[in-house]
Design a protein around this motif. Structure first.
Motif, PDB file in Angstrom:
ATOM      1  N   LYS A 280       0.837  -1.197   0.000  1.00 18.49           N
ATOM      2  CA  LYS A 280       0.000   0.000   0.000  1.00 18.49           C
ATOM      3  C   LYS A 280       0.877   1.254   0.000  1.00 18.49           C
ATOM      4  O   LYS A 280       1.751   1.401   0.853  1.00 18.49           O
ATOM      5  CB  LYS A 280      -0.909   0.015   1.231  1.00 18.49           C
TER       6      LYS A 280
ATOM      7  N   ALA B 184       0.778   5.680  -0.529  1.00 14.40           N
ATOM      8  CA  ALA B 184      -0.012   6.907  -0.607  1.00 14.40           C
ATOM      9  C   ALA B 184       0.784   7.919  -1.424  1.00 14.40           C
ATOM     10  O   ALA B 184       2.020   7.896  -1.419  1.00 14.40           O
ATOM     11  CB  ALA B 184      -0.303   7.452   0.788  1.00 14.40           C
TER      12      ALA B 184
ATOM     13  N   VAL C 120      -3.528   3.658  -1.979  1.00 14.99           N
ATOM     14  CA  VAL C 120      -4.644   3.648  -1.036  1.00 14.99           C
ATOM     15  C   VAL C 120      -5.204   5.045  -0.789  1.00 14.99           C
ATOM     16  O   VAL C 120      -6.343   5.193  -0.339  1.00 14.99           O
ATOM     17  CB  VAL C 120      -4.244   2.996   0.300  1.00 14.99           C
ATOM     18  N   ASP C 121      -4.408   6.060  -1.070  1.00 15.36           N
ATOM     19  CA  ASP C 121      -4.903   7.425  -0.923  1.00 15.36           C
ATOM     20  C   ASP C 121      -3.966   8.367  -1.666  1.00 15.36           C
ATOM     21  O   ASP C 121      -2.771   8.083  -1.820  1.00 15.36           O
ATOM     22  CB  ASP C 121      -4.982   7.843   0.544  1.00 15.36           C
ATOM     23  N   LYS C 122      -4.513   9.449  -2.146  1.00 11.85           N
ATOM     24  CA  LYS C 122      -3.691  10.508  -2.756  1.00 11.85           C
ATOM     25  C   LYS C 122      -4.379  11.826  -2.470  1.00 11.85           C
ATOM     26  O   LYS C 122      -5.568  11.996  -2.722  1.00 11.85           O
ATOM     27  CB  LYS C 122      -3.466  10.283  -4.248  1.00 11.85           C
ATOM     28  N   GLN C 123      -3.595  12.740  -1.902  1.00  7.65           N
ATOM     29  CA  GLN C 123      -4.104  14.047  -1.507  1.00  7.65           C
ATOM     30  C   GLN C 123      -3.075  15.108  -1.875  1.00  7.65           C
ATOM     31  O   GLN C 123      -1.879  14.830  -1.972  1.00  7.65           O
ATOM     32  CB  GLN C 123      -4.368  14.094   0.006  1.00  7.65           C
TER      33      GLN C 123
ATOM     34  N   TRP D  85      -2.910  10.581   7.987  1.00  8.16           N
ATOM     35  CA  TRP D  85      -3.085   9.198   7.539  1.00  8.16           C
ATOM     36  C   TRP D  85      -2.719   8.218   8.657  1.00  8.16           C
ATOM     37  O   TRP D  85      -3.446   7.248   8.919  1.00  8.16           O
ATOM     38  CB  TRP D  85      -2.212   8.921   6.314  1.00  8.16           C
TER      39      TRP D  85
ATOM     40  N   GLN E  66      -4.382   4.409   8.821  1.00  8.46           N
ATOM     41  CA  GLN E  66      -4.140   3.965   7.449  1.00  8.46           C
ATOM     42  C   GLN E  66      -2.802   3.229   7.357  1.00  8.46           C
ATOM     43  O   GLN E  66      -1.760   3.747   7.752  1.00  8.46           O
ATOM     44  CB  GLN E  66      -4.124   5.161   6.501  1.00  8.46           C
TER      45      GLN E  66
ATOM     46  N   ILE F  42       0.381   2.092   5.576  1.00 12.42           N
ATOM     47  CA  ILE F  42       1.158   2.641   4.471  1.00 12.42           C
ATOM     48  C   ILE F  42       2.524   1.949   4.415  1.00 12.42           C
ATOM     49  O   ILE F  42       3.249   1.910   5.401  1.00 12.42           O
ATOM     50  CB  ILE F  42       1.371   4.166   4.647  1.00 12.42           C
TER      51      ILE F  42
END
Length: 313
Positions: free
Chosen positions: A153, A155, A188-191, A207, A212, A214
């Motif tokens: 995972k 990010a 799993v996430d992108k900001q 996160w 989360q 990572i």
């Protein structure tokens, strides 16, 4: 005697730079480490070529940057160089310069109208998707070397979403993870961290506090990567089990590669871009031929070749 005096005056004027081109430079921001290197390189190249560069800070405001370009046009500069605040706003910038007949060169951030630039306009930068490709591929290789080949995972910390660089660097990494060799990695996430160290640190801290999982953080630039490393350090993370990566090849990022808190960055040649932009602007101002698109290659920096980049950025 009169002819002699006239000739002497002309020689003095020429030697004093009175006939040198005057270039207006609008930078997205002065308070960014990478952009500072870029700006310094342009000033150095200007001195080398004997031209005057009038640099203005847009302070990351599109309206302010458009006003700066309007002022350059009104003052009759010989050429304009723009490091865009918002690459989506480059169309009106090009129009302003084209209508005034003033050459314009975009630097570092690719304009959205690249394929439709007028003949006396150019872009000097790098192919942003390559940075994401290199960053993602090396992350994949590192995970494999760790023995992590299932359910990894990561990010992604993105830059300002109005910049093509943020979108393309992210796309480049995701392309690698979608391929057969690296599809064990999921984003799993992108900001967006807006290219800023503090925001990158805060995003990673959020996160982690949210629970989360990572295995890695890929940042669109080094400022956010450094922020990510700081957040992970504060959380007591084991950097031997993580992959943290950035883009730009800044001094701070290289220091953290040496300490083991960042695994790699992708060198973006600020000096090459800056000097190339001034060179193109001067050629266009003098009516000489200049390449309309100049790509400066990205290069991967790891612990193994860190010494080769000791003097860069």
């Amino acid at each position: 005697m009169k002819k002699f005096v006239t000739a002497a005056v002309l020689a003095t004027l020429m030697s004093s730079g009175a006939y040198a081109e005057n270039i207006g430079l609008s930078m997205a921001a002065f308070d960014d480490n990478f952009l500072t290197v870029l700006r310094n390189a342009m000033n150095e190249k200007g001195e080398e070529l004997g031209v005057t560069i009038q640099a203005e800070d847009a302070q990351n405001e599109v309206g302010k940057q458009l006003n700066q370009i309007q002022n350059f046009v009104a003052s009759g500069v010989d050429a304009i160089i723009v490091n865009p605040v918002d690459t989506d706003a480059t169309i009106p910038m090009s129009k302003l310069a084209e209508e005034a007949g003033i050459p314009l060169v975009y630097v570092n951030r690719e304009p959205v109208n690249l394929m439709k630039l007028p003949a006396n306009q150019a872009y000097v930068g790098s192919q942003e998707i390559e940075a994401g490709n290199q960053q993602g591929q090396h992350a994949c290789d590192l995970f494999k070397a760790m023995g992590k080949t299932e359910d990894v995972k990561v990010a992604i910390l993105m830059g300002d979403l109005s910049h093509q660089a943020a979108r393309l660097r992210t796309q480049g990494a995701e392309e690698i993870f979608a391929g057969d060799e690296c599809n064990f990695i999921s984003v799993v996430d992108k900001q967006t961290g807006m290219w800023q160290r503090t925001l990158g640190m805060d995003m990673v801290a959020n996160w982690l506090s949210a629970g989360q999982e990572i295995d890695g953080v890929l940042a669109n630039n080094d400022e956010m990567a450094v922020g990510a490393a700081q957040a992970l350090r504060t959380a007591g993370a084991n950097f031997d089990e993580l992959v943290v990566a950035g883009v730009d090849g800044t001094i701070d990022a290289k220091a953290l590669i040496e300490s083991g808190e960042i695994d790699h960055t992708v060198f973006q040649d600020a000096v090459g871009q800056g000097k190339g932009a001034v060179d193109a602007a001067v050629k266009l101002a003098r009516g000489e031929a200049a390449d309309q698109v100049v790509y400066i290659p990205f290069q991967l920096i790891t612990l193994e070749n860190l010494a080769d980049f000791a003097e860069t950025n």
